[in-house]
Write a protein that holds these residues in place. Structure first.
Motif, mmCIF file in Angstrom:
data_model
loop_
_atom_site.group_PDB
_atom_site.id
_atom_site.type_symbol
_atom_site.label_atom_id
_atom_site.label_comp_id
_atom_site.label_asym_id
_atom_site.label_seq_id
_atom_site.Cartn_x
_atom_site.Cartn_y
_atom_site.Cartn_z
ATOM 1 N N ASP A 138 0.806 -1.216 0.000
ATOM 2 C CA ASP A 138 0.000 0.000 0.000
ATOM 3 C C ASP A 138 0.845 1.274 0.000
ATOM 4 O O ASP A 138 0.315 2.375 0.042
ATOM 5 N N ALA A 139 2.166 1.145 -0.081
ATOM 6 C CA ALA A 139 3.040 2.320 -0.033
ATOM 7 C C ALA A 139 2.698 3.381 -1.081
ATOM 8 O O ALA A 139 2.676 4.576 -0.759
ATOM 9 N N PRO A 140 2.421 2.998 -2.350
ATOM 10 C CA PRO A 140 2.100 4.053 -3.326
ATOM 11 C C PRO A 140 0.875 4.880 -2.957
ATOM 12 O O PRO A 140 0.756 6.039 -3.348
ATOM 13 N N GLN A 156 2.795 9.774 -1.270
ATOM 14 C CA GLN A 156 2.676 10.402 -2.577
ATOM 15 C C GLN A 156 3.343 11.771 -2.546
ATOM 16 O O GLN A 156 3.510 12.370 -1.494
ATOM 17 N N THR A 157 3.690 12.230 -3.717
ATOM 18 C CA THR A 157 4.198 13.581 -3.887
ATOM 19 C C THR A 157 3.219 14.309 -4.793
ATOM 20 O O THR A 157 2.847 13.790 -5.842
ATOM 21 N N ARG A 163 -3.259 19.977 -8.586
ATOM 22 C CA ARG A 163 -2.227 19.273 -7.812
ATOM 23 C C ARG A 163 -2.463 17.794 -8.067
ATOM 24 O O ARG A 163 -3.518 17.252 -7.743
ATOM 25 N N VAL A 164 -1.481 17.133 -8.667
ATOM 26 C CA VAL A 164 -1.625 15.748 -9.096
ATOM 27 C C VAL A 164 -0.758 14.847 -8.208
ATOM 28 O O VAL A 164 0.447 15.083 -8.074
ATOM 29 N N PRO A 165 -1.357 13.815 -7.604
ATOM 30 C CA PRO A 165 -0.555 12.900 -6.789
ATOM 31 C C PRO A 165 0.291 11.984 -7.681
ATOM 32 O O PRO A 165 -0.179 11.478 -8.702
ATOM 33 N N THR A 166 1.546 11.802 -7.296
ATOM 34 C CA THR A 166 2.456 10.924 -8.030
ATOM 35 C C THR A 166 3.146 9.997 -7.028
ATOM 36 O O THR A 166 3.160 10.253 -5.830
ATOM 37 N N CYS A 211 15.164 14.358 0.771
ATOM 38 C CA CYS A 211 14.230 13.250 0.582
ATOM 39 C C CYS A 211 13.772 12.768 1.948
ATOM 40 O O CYS A 211 14.266 13.213 2.970
ATOM 41 N N ASP A 212 12.831 11.865 1.931
ATOM 42 C CA ASP A 212 12.370 11.213 3.152
ATOM 43 C C ASP A 212 13.275 9.997 3.357
ATOM 44 O O ASP A 212 13.027 8.924 2.797
ATOM 45 N N ALA A 213 14.340 10.184 4.130
ATOM 46 C CA ALA A 213 15.341 9.128 4.305
ATOM 47 C C ALA A 213 14.744 7.886 4.966
ATOM 48 O O ALA A 213 15.147 6.769 4.641
ATOM 49 N N ASP A 214 13.790 8.069 5.859
ATOM 50 C CA ASP A 214 13.153 6.903 6.495
ATOM 51 C C ASP A 214 12.381 6.079 5.461
ATOM 52 O O ASP A 214 12.497 4.855 5.432
#
Length: 85
Positions: A5-7, A11-12, A20-23, A54-57
């Motif tokens: 479920d990570a995607p 999201q960015t 605003r488009v989620p990617t 970035c989100d290092a975690d």
């Protein structure tokens, strides 16, 4: 980046005109390209993250879940400035 479920959770949002488009999060894309061993794709991502952060975690969890070698994990995180897994 398509497993689990990570995607959907990470999201960015990018701006496209008035929208605003989620990617897919770039951290997940990087992990995928590393797994596929596509340096032509992952090297620009690493460079971008090095300059912009970035989100290092999230990246650490993504590359750990793909079972990349500990050496590869440490190398990637060091390159983007995220420390160790």
């Amino acid at each position: 980046e398509t497993l689990g479920d990570a995607p959907w959770k990470y999201q960015t949002l990018i701006t496209v005109g008035p929208y605003r488009v989620p990617t897919i999060a770039l951290e997940l894309r990087l992990a995928t390209e590393l797994m596929r061993d596509r340096p032509d794709r992952y090297k620009p991502m690493i460079s971008w993250m090095k300059q912009n952060g970035c989100d290092a975690d999230l990246l650490g969890h993504a590359i750990d879940a793909l079972r990349l070698s500990p050496e590869m994990q440490h190398s990637i995180l060091a390159q983007v400035g995220g420390g160790a897994v």
